[in-house]
Design a protein around this motif. Structure first.
Motif, PDB file in Angstrom:
ATOM      1  N   SER A  73      12.559  -9.110   8.216  1.00  0.00           N
ATOM      2  CA  SER A  73      11.208  -8.685   7.859  1.00  0.00           C
ATOM      3  C   SER A  73      11.795  -6.846   6.658  1.00  0.00           C
ATOM      4  O   SER A  73      12.094  -6.025   7.428  1.00  0.00           O
ATOM      5  N   ILE A  74      11.971  -6.859   5.370  1.00  0.00           N
ATOM      6  CA  ILE A  74      12.360  -5.923   4.979  1.00  0.00           C
ATOM      7  C   ILE A  74      12.072  -5.588   3.137  1.00  0.00           C
ATOM      8  O   ILE A  74      11.058  -6.223   2.985  1.00  0.00           O
ATOM      9  N   PRO A  75      11.880  -3.885   2.980  1.00  0.00           N
ATOM     10  CA  PRO A  75      11.592  -4.221   1.969  1.00  0.00           C
ATOM     11  C   PRO A  75      12.420  -3.995   0.933  1.00  0.00           C
ATOM     12  O   PRO A  75      13.684  -4.205   0.888  1.00  0.00           O
ATOM     13  N   TYR A  77      12.274  -4.030  -3.792  1.00  0.00           N
ATOM     14  CA  TYR A  77      11.940  -3.376  -4.453  1.00  0.00           C
ATOM     15  C   TYR A  77      11.713  -3.973  -6.392  1.00  0.00           C
ATOM     16  O   TYR A  77      12.208  -5.196  -6.885  1.00  0.00           O
ATOM     17  N   SER A 135      16.575  -5.968  -4.434  1.00  0.00           N
ATOM     18  CA  SER A 135      17.044  -5.640  -2.378  1.00  0.00           C
ATOM     19  C   SER A 135      17.742  -4.071  -2.395  1.00  0.00           C
ATOM     20  O   SER A 135      17.642  -3.498  -3.693  1.00  0.00           O
ATOM     21  N   TYR A 136      17.530  -3.749  -1.403  1.00  0.00           N
ATOM     22  CA  TYR A 136      17.603  -2.417  -1.450  1.00  0.00           C
ATOM     23  C   TYR A 136      19.027  -1.764  -2.371  1.00  0.00           C
ATOM     24  O   TYR A 136      18.838  -0.564  -2.901  1.00  0.00           O
ATOM     25  N   SER A 137      20.969  -1.933  -2.778  1.00  0.00           N
ATOM     26  CA  SER A 137      21.691  -2.241  -3.269  1.00  0.00           C
ATOM     27  C   SER A 137      21.201  -2.070  -4.615  1.00  0.00           C
ATOM     28  O   SER A 137      21.751  -0.980  -5.077  1.00  0.00           O
ATOM     29  N   TYR A 139      18.354  -1.711  -5.568  1.00  0.00           N
ATOM     30  CA  TYR A 139      17.518  -1.001  -6.618  1.00  0.00           C
ATOM     31  C   TYR A 139      18.223   0.255  -6.689  1.00  0.00           C
ATOM     32  O   TYR A 139      17.879   1.347  -7.240  1.00  0.00           O
ATOM     33  N   ARG A 143      18.512   2.394 -10.266  1.00  0.00           N
ATOM     34  CA  ARG A 143      18.368   3.536 -10.199  1.00  0.00           C
ATOM     35  C   ARG A 143      18.881   4.134 -11.263  1.00  0.00           C
ATOM     36  O   ARG A 143      18.251   5.852 -11.410  1.00  0.00           O
ATOM     37  N   GLN A 161       7.406  -0.791  -3.432  1.00  0.00           N
ATOM     38  CA  GLN A 161       8.441  -1.685  -2.717  1.00  0.00           C
ATOM     39  C   GLN A 161       7.183  -2.160  -2.326  1.00  0.00           C
ATOM     40  O   GLN A 161       5.974  -1.953  -1.333  1.00  0.00           O
ATOM     41  N   THR A 163       6.803  -5.422   1.953  1.00  0.00           N
ATOM     42  CA  THR A 163       7.943  -6.250   2.532  1.00  0.00           C
ATOM     43  C   THR A 163       7.383  -7.319   2.627  1.00  0.00           C
ATOM     44  O   THR A 163       6.836  -8.220   2.550  1.00  0.00           O
TER      45      THR A 163
ATOM     46  N   ARG B  26      16.835   0.849   6.590  1.00  0.00           N
ATOM     47  CA  ARG B  26      16.845  -0.434   7.480  1.00  0.00           C
ATOM     48  C   ARG B  26      17.200  -1.560   5.959  1.00  0.00           C
ATOM     49  O   ARG B  26      17.834  -2.223   6.589  1.00  0.00           O
ATOM     50  N   SER B  27      16.720  -1.316   4.941  1.00  0.00           N
ATOM     51  CA  SER B  27      16.455  -2.323   4.220  1.00  0.00           C
ATOM     52  C   SER B  27      17.824  -2.528   3.361  1.00  0.00           C
ATOM     53  O   SER B  27      18.706  -3.805   3.722  1.00  0.00           O
ATOM     54  N   ALA B  28      18.462  -1.890   3.428  1.00  0.00           N
ATOM     55  CA  ALA B  28      19.946  -1.526   2.963  1.00  0.00           C
ATOM     56  C   ALA B  28      20.998  -1.653   4.617  1.00  0.00           C
ATOM     57  O   ALA B  28      21.948  -2.806   4.337  1.00  0.00           O
ATOM     58  N   ASP B  31      20.900  -5.535   4.391  1.00  0.00           N
ATOM     59  CA  ASP B  31      21.407  -6.618   3.176  1.00  0.00           C
ATOM     60  C   ASP B  31      23.180  -6.228   3.190  1.00  0.00           C
ATOM     61  O   ASP B  31      23.610  -7.236   3.249  1.00  0.00           O
TER      62      ASP B  31
END
Lengths: 671, 71
Positions: A73-75, A77, A135-137, A139, A143, A161, A163, B26-28, B31
């Motif tokens: 499970s990951i956040p 966006y 995904s985070y990267s 995002y 940004r 955000q 999950t 964690r997400s990074a 990923d």
């Protein structure tokens, strides 16, 4: 005058009286609020600023056998923009650049993004979606786009955000790893391992904590401990081997694309332990792309076709009604059974052949004849074997939705005189690919039938919560004698039978091909558009098997090929080959003391020169060029060496014992 | 009383911020790890190597173990 004074005084008394009464009323009201209604108001205030929060536990991860993450499970966006938040001047300045960046990020044209954002601003949209579920990267990238990098107040950036459950390996085994999803009514869909073990292990337990509202939409815990501590879910370690899975997935995908098949699956199982090393299920969508849709290997019960002939043969061998050398008359490729014809794919038939040969060439008539000759009067004797081999029952695997096998019995609606000959070559009964594989695995595993399993252990960090061991379903499916015979035939199928085209000189395989008709209820329709199921079930290496494997491909294009060995076989072979090339051949040799006087003398000479010549030019004539260069380049003086030709040095440009200058070039001629 | 309540509030904001940081990191991590795993896959390496005309060997590697004679 006096009158006026009284008048004023009267008015004064009146006003003062009123004020006094008012003050009394205020005091009265205060007291009522404080003491009479006080409790109710205090409760209301508490209700508004204090809340019982549920603390969501972290769902456990799903790992492969080697510890690669399969599900976690990951956040994620969602990025939106408040289109009217930026000032006009700022908006005008950056909109072009933002549209440009979005176009690079998403692929549509710059003008498209410019238009939709301007339209959103004109429509006073304060919540306009730019990207969902990134995904985070991504995002971080988004940004920093123009306008958005000004932040929420100046640029109107809105970030949300959530999950989400993610499969970091992507498509690989997606269906078998699975998920757990809830609809609005709270009904769960549970696919694969994540679904099957969700409730019990992965989910964890929710915690509870009382919190009080403070500024900025934040809540402050009232006590410094949780009323109920949340319990994170356990991690599940599967038996999936990422490397084998990868190969299985891609070779299946390749074959499906080549043969334009409807769907297919491949399962690889460890012979000794029953661990599923790879499971891939690919189906075609409307656009002709293949992806993990349904768990065909576990859920789809279909007529197995020729792979079932092995079961028939084993029953007959076990009852000793035939031997491998018994002669069977397969006629000229067509034989009548109770008013129905059974034919062989080989035109003209095979004539009189041994029983073993009948299985090698996959003769429908051969196997139907064996069953009809020996079991038509006592079908129960045949069916008893199938039951003893667990073929009429599900395996009870952990994944939800296992297909139910159907083996007809006398008296059932699908039983007739023709049922038995049909069953002999894999029709009129249904099984799932996993059930067929489990049986073949038993042949490879010296007769021990074990339950396929997907899970190795359940862990909380490094602590084992539950470890799953192999589960034996049947200790011995048949005598060693029968087993040896059937293994011999399976080996020969790849050498000289229907699997001949798969044969490899370098590594051994054993198994049975299958080409079954499917969707033939309307036979006239079927004849126009012939649909088949191609399969291959077996194990490798043929002697001392390590892995068993089944490949089933549904409805390959009949123009391109239908036979098990052509359609399904290559997937099997590719996996077998991969495992073969991944296992090093170990060769042990005794330490060799190799003494050669020539080599020693040569080495001594070289060593002496290297020791003696540091700044002077040695004589390298007669030395191998390779040695000469190494010698010269390792002198204390830094010189350059140019070599013409190869072999032994014949000439050197600088005479021996000459003092060498730094960066001097030495030319060597060799031949 | 008020001062300590404010300092507690401040901590709450800090914790909220740190929790968010943890989530982002964690997400990074997932990923990047996912990307690494995809790059490590044999099918990917095979496709990359094909460009350089290198393909998978048909023969397994041979491991030679030399048993030294120690007497």
């Amino acid at each position: 005058m006096a009158t006026t004074e009284t008048n004023i005084l009267n008015r004064l008394y009146f006003v003062a009286g009123c004020m006094f009464v008012f003050a009394l009323a205020v005091v009265f009201k205060l007291c009522t609020i404080q003491f009479v209604q006080g409790d109710a108001y205090r409760a209301l205030a508490e209700e508004r600023t204090i809340e019982d929060f549920e603390i969501e536990p972290n769902r456990g991860n799903v790992y492969s056998a080697d510890g690669s993450l399969l599900a976690t499970s990951i956040p994620k966006y969602d990025i939106r923009i408040d289109a009217i938040q930026p000032k006009a001047i700022v908006f005008e300045k950056y909109i072009g650049a933002l549209a440009d960046s979005l176009s690079v990020f998403r692929g549509k044209s710059t003008s498209y993004y410019k238009n939709i954002i301007i339209k959103a601003r004109n429509n006073k949209n304060r919540y306009f979606l730019l990207a969902r579920n990134i995904s985070y990267s991504d995002y971080i990238r988004l940004r920093n786009f123009p306008l958005l990098n000004l932040g929420a107040i100046k640029g109107g950036l809105i970030v949300e955000q959530t999950t989400r459950r993610e499969h970091p390996m992507g498509e690989i085994a997606a269906r078998s790893i699975g998920y757990e999803r809830f609809d609005e009514d709270g009904n769960a869909t549970r696919a694969g391992i994540d679904g099957a073990f969700g409730e019990k292990y992965l989910q964890g337990q929710k915690g509870k904590r009382l919190k009080q509202k403070i500024g900025n939409g934040q809540w402050k815990p009232i006590k410094d401990y949780n009323q109920v501590e949340p319990k994170d879910g356990y991690d599940v370690y599967t038996t999936i081997d990422v490397n084998i899975q990868d190969i299985a997935h891609h070779s299946l995908l390749g074959q499906l694309e080549e043969y334009e098949a409807d769907h297919g699956c491949v399962v690889v199982m460890d012979v000794k332990t029953g661990e599923i090393k790879a499971i891939s299920n690919l189906g075609r969508n409307k656009k002709g792309k293949y992806y993990e849709r349904l768990n065909y290997a576990v859920g789809e019960s279909h007529e197995p076709g020729s792979t079932f002939k092995v079961m028939t043969m084993m029953a007959a061998l076990e009852d000793k009604v035939i031997d491998t050398s018994t002669i069977i008359d397969t006629k000229n490729g067509i034989k009548y059974f109770y008013g129905r014809t059974i034919s062989d794919s080989h035109r003209g038939g095979y004539g009189k052949i041994s029983a073993a040969r009948a299985l090698e060439v996959s003769s429908n008539i051969g196997l139907a004849t064996i069953a009809d000759d020996h079991y038509s009067k006592q079908p129960e004797k045949f069916l008893k074997h199938l039951r003893a081999w667990n073929l009429d029952k599900t395996l009870g695997v952990s994944i939800v939705g296992e297909g139910i096998p159907d083996i007809p019995k006398p008296g059932a609606s699908n039983w007739s005189r023709n049922a038995l000959p049909s069953m002999a070559y894999g029709y009129n009964l249904t099984m799932t690919p996993l059930q067929t594989l489990a049986f073949y695995n038993a042949i490879a595993n010296d007769g021990e039938l074990i339950k396929p399993r997907f899970i190795k252990s359940v862990k909380s960090f490094d602590k084992d919560i539950e470890v799953f061991d192999k589960e034996v379903l049947v200790d011995e499916i048949c005598s060693d004698n029968t087993l040896a015979k059937i293994r011999d035939i399976l080996k020969n199928i790849v050498i000289r039978g229907t699997g001949e085209r798969m044969y490899s000189k370098t590594f051994s395989m054993a198994g049975k091909t299958g080409t079954a008709r499917t969707d033939y209820a309307n036979f006239e329709e079927w004849k126009k558009d012939r649909k088949y199921i191609s399969s291959f079930a077996g194990y490798f290496p043929a002697d001392n098997p390590k892995y068993s494997c089944i490949v089933v491909i549904h409805k390959p294009s009949s123009k391109k090929g239908i036979y098990g060995a052509d359609v399904a076989g290559p997937v099997f072979k590719r996996i077998a080959q991969k495992i073969y090339t991944d296992t090093p051949i170990i060769d042990e040799v005794e330490a060799l003391e190799f003494n050669s006087s020539i080599v020693n003398a040569d080495f001594e000479g070289y060593y002496k020169k290297a020791q003696n010549y540091k700044k002077l030019m040695p004589s390298v004539v007669g030395m191998p060029a390779m040695d000469a260069i190494a010698l010269l380049e390792n002198l204390e003086v830094n010189v350059k060496v140019k070599l013409n030709g190869s072999g032994t040095v014949k000439k050197q440009s600088i005479d021996k014992h000459q003092k060498l200058q730094p960066n001097q070039t030495i030319f060597l001629d060799a031949s | 009383m008020i001062a300590s309540s404010h300092s507690a509030d401040k901590k709450v904001y800090e914790i909220a911020k740190l929790t968010n940081d943890v989530k982002e990191l964690r997400s990074a991590f997932v990923d990047k790890r996912g990307r690494l795993m995809r790059l490590k896959k044999e099918s990917y390496v095979e496709a990359e190597m094909k460009k350089k005309n290198i393909s998978i060997s048909l023969n397994p590697p041979t491991k030679i173990i030399v048993k030294s004679k120690k007497q």
